[in-house]
Scaffold this motif. Structure first.
Motif, PDB file in Angstrom:
ATOM      1  N   LEU A 176      -3.141 -19.972  -7.815  1.00 25.63           N
ATOM      2  CA  LEU A 176      -3.295 -20.481  -6.457  1.00 25.63           C
ATOM      3  C   LEU A 176      -2.347 -19.764  -5.504  1.00 25.63           C
ATOM      4  N   LEU A 177      -1.134 -19.501  -5.947  1.00 26.60           N
ATOM      5  CA  LEU A 177      -0.171 -18.763  -5.126  1.00 26.60           C
ATOM      6  C   LEU A 177      -0.689 -17.360  -4.826  1.00 26.60           C
ATOM      7  N   ILE A 178      -1.265 -16.705  -5.823  1.00 27.01           N
ATOM      8  CA  ILE A 178      -1.834 -15.376  -5.622  1.00 27.01           C
ATOM      9  C   ILE A 178      -2.957 -15.427  -4.589  1.00 27.01           C
ATOM     10  N   LEU A 179      -3.816 -16.422  -4.680  1.00 27.72           N
ATOM     11  CA  LEU A 179      -4.918 -16.553  -3.728  1.00 27.72           C
ATOM     12  C   LEU A 179      -4.418 -16.757  -2.304  1.00 27.72           C
ATOM     13  N   VAL A 180      -3.387 -17.562  -2.137  1.00 31.52           N
ATOM     14  CA  VAL A 180      -2.850 -17.816  -0.801  1.00 31.52           C
ATOM     15  C   VAL A 180      -2.215 -16.546  -0.230  1.00 31.52           C
ATOM     16  N   VAL A 181      -1.482 -15.806  -1.037  1.00 33.27           N
ATOM     17  CA  VAL A 181      -0.862 -14.565  -0.555  1.00 33.27           C
ATOM     18  C   VAL A 181      -1.932 -13.535  -0.212  1.00 33.27           C
ATOM     19  N   ILE A 182      -2.960 -13.402  -1.035  1.00 33.50           N
ATOM     20  CA  ILE A 182      -4.036 -12.456  -0.748  1.00 33.50           C
ATOM     21  C   ILE A 182      -4.788 -12.856   0.513  1.00 33.50           C
ATOM     22  N   CYS A 188      -2.931 -15.213 -17.873  1.00 33.77           N
ATOM     23  CA  CYS A 188      -4.069 -16.150 -17.839  1.00 33.77           C
ATOM     24  C   CYS A 188      -4.501 -16.492 -16.411  1.00 33.77           C
ATOM     25  N   LEU A 189      -4.794 -15.458 -15.639  1.00 37.55           N
ATOM     26  CA  LEU A 189      -5.228 -15.674 -14.264  1.00 37.55           C
ATOM     27  C   LEU A 189      -6.591 -16.349 -14.223  1.00 37.55           C
ATOM     28  N   HIS A 190      -6.773 -17.150 -13.213  1.00 37.76           N
ATOM     29  CA  HIS A 190      -8.080 -17.725 -12.946  1.00 37.76           C
ATOM     30  C   HIS A 190      -9.015 -16.579 -12.584  1.00 37.76           C
ATOM     31  N   GLN A 191     -10.285 -16.691 -12.951  1.00 38.49           N
ATOM     32  CA  GLN A 191     -11.217 -15.590 -12.720  1.00 38.49           C
ATOM     33  C   GLN A 191     -11.386 -15.273 -11.240  1.00 38.49           C
ATOM     34  N   TYR A 192     -11.314 -16.263 -10.381  1.00 40.00           N
ATOM     35  CA  TYR A 192     -11.442 -16.027  -8.942  1.00 40.00           C
ATOM     36  C   TYR A 192     -10.229 -15.283  -8.403  1.00 40.00           C
ATOM     37  N   ALA A 193      -9.035 -15.594  -8.904  1.00 40.45           N
ATOM     38  CA  ALA A 193      -7.826 -14.879  -8.481  1.00 40.45           C
ATOM     39  C   ALA A 193      -7.892 -13.415  -8.902  1.00 40.45           C
ATOM     40  N   ALA A 194      -8.362 -13.160 -10.109  1.00 33.94           N
ATOM     41  CA  ALA A 194      -8.504 -11.777 -10.577  1.00 33.94           C
ATOM     42  C   ALA A 194      -9.532 -11.030  -9.740  1.00 33.94           C
ATOM     43  N   GLN A 195     -10.615 -11.684  -9.388  1.00 34.10           N
ATOM     44  CA  GLN A 195     -11.650 -11.069  -8.557  1.00 34.10           C
ATOM     45  C   GLN A 195     -11.098 -10.730  -7.175  1.00 34.10           C
ATOM     46  N   ARG A 196     -10.293 -11.615  -6.610  1.00 31.19           N
ATOM     47  CA  ARG A 196      -9.724 -11.358  -5.282  1.00 31.19           C
ATOM     48  C   ARG A 196      -8.696 -10.229  -5.313  1.00 31.19           C
ATOM     49  N   ILE A 197      -7.957 -10.085  -6.411  1.00 30.39           N
ATOM     50  CA  ILE A 197      -7.019  -8.967  -6.545  1.00 30.39           C
ATOM     51  C   ILE A 197      -7.789  -7.652  -6.533  1.00 30.39           C
ATOM     52  N   ILE A 198      -8.880  -7.589  -7.266  1.00 18.22           N
ATOM     53  CA  ILE A 198      -9.698  -6.372  -7.311  1.00 18.22           C
ATOM     54  C   ILE A 198     -10.305  -6.075  -5.942  1.00 18.22           C
ATOM     55  N   SER A 199     -10.797  -7.081  -5.260  1.00 15.68           N
ATOM     56  CA  SER A 199     -11.393  -6.856  -3.937  1.00 15.68           C
ATOM     57  C   SER A 199     -10.335  -6.429  -2.926  1.00 15.68           C
ATOM     58  N   LEU A 200      -9.115  -6.954  -3.047  1.00 12.01           N
ATOM     59  CA  LEU A 200      -8.036  -6.516  -2.159  1.00 12.01           C
ATOM     60  C   LEU A 200      -7.698  -5.054  -2.417  1.00 12.01           C
ATOM     61  N   PHE A 201      -7.649  -4.660  -3.685  1.00  8.77           N
ATOM     62  CA  PHE A 201      -7.384  -3.271  -4.023  1.00  8.77           C
ATOM     63  C   PHE A 201      -8.477  -2.355  -3.465  1.00  8.77           C
ATOM     64  N   ALA A 202      -9.729  -2.760  -3.566  1.00 12.19           N
ATOM     65  CA  ALA A 202     -10.834  -1.966  -3.033  1.00 12.19           C
ATOM     66  C   ALA A 202     -10.725  -1.822  -1.523  1.00 12.19           C
ATOM     67  N   LEU A 203     -10.374  -2.909  -0.845  1.00 12.76           N
ATOM     68  CA  LEU A 203     -10.226  -2.872   0.601  1.00 12.76           C
ATOM     69  C   LEU A 203      -9.071  -1.970   1.028  1.00 12.76           C
ATOM     70  N   LEU A 204      -7.953  -2.071   0.322  1.00 15.46           N
ATOM     71  CA  LEU A 204      -6.799  -1.231   0.649  1.00 15.46           C
ATOM     72  C   LEU A 204      -7.078   0.241   0.358  1.00 15.46           C
ATOM     73  N   SER A 205      -7.809   0.526  -0.699  1.00 11.95           N
ATOM     74  CA  SER A 205      -8.110   1.924  -1.020  1.00 11.95           C
ATOM     75  C   SER A 205      -9.085   2.518   0.011  1.00 11.95           C
ATOM     76  N   LYS A 206     -10.018   1.721   0.521  1.00 12.17           N
ATOM     77  CA  LYS A 206     -10.916   2.201   1.581  1.00 12.17           C
ATOM     78  C   LYS A 206     -10.138   2.538   2.846  1.00 12.17           C
ATOM     79  N   LYS A 207      -9.203   1.647   3.210  1.00  6.05           N
ATOM     80  CA  LYS A 207      -8.392   1.896   4.401  1.00  6.05           C
ATOM     81  C   LYS A 207      -7.508   3.117   4.214  1.00  6.05           C
ATOM     82  N   HIS A 208      -7.007   3.318   3.014  1.00  6.34           N
ATOM     83  CA  HIS A 208      -6.145   4.476   2.737  1.00  6.34           C
ATOM     84  C   HIS A 208      -6.935   5.780   2.811  1.00  6.34           C
ATOM     85  N   ASN A 209      -8.170   5.769   2.344  1.00  5.60           N
ATOM     86  CA  ASN A 209      -8.999   6.966   2.378  1.00  5.60           C
ATOM     87  C   ASN A 209      -9.395   7.377   3.785  1.00  5.60           C
ATOM     88  N   LYS A 210      -9.470   6.415   4.701  1.00  4.07           N
ATOM     89  CA  LYS A 210      -9.789   6.740   6.101  1.00  4.07           C
ATOM     90  C   LYS A 210      -8.621   7.442   6.722  1.00  4.07           C
TER      91      LYS A 210
END
Length: 81
Positions: A21-27, A59-81
């Motif tokens: 939950l803490l990870i989700l709030v920070v993301i 033992c991350l919740h599956q939704y927290a793991a999914q949000r970490i991956i989506s944040l990484f994808a978003l940051l990598s797109k911004k970095h490539n621009k």
């Protein structure tokens, strides 16, 4: 393990650990900052907090793991621009 987080309205969460939950709030804070406020220091500090906590992720919740991956994808797109 927390059950039925009613104030987290983005998705219905049942049986999620406090760490996940803490990870989700920070993301969520990072993504809000990227789209609206664009505060450089808030962004840096939230990413640093996630990086410091990352060694302890277990033992991350599956939704927290999914949000970490989506944040990484978003940051990598911004970095490539």
């Amino acid at each position: 393990v927390l059950k039925n987080i009613s104030w987290y309205t983005e998705r219905s969460l049942t049986e999620i650990s406090l760490g996940s939950l803490l990870i989700l709030v920070v993301i969520r804070t990072i993504q809000f900052n990227m789209t609206r406020t664009r505060d450089k220091y808030l962004h840096t500090n939230c990413l640093a907090a996630l990086a410091n906590m990352s060694a302890q992720f277990r033992c991350l919740h599956q939704y927290a793991a999914q949000r970490i991956i989506s944040l990484f994808a978003l940051l990598s797109k911004k970095h490539n621009k």
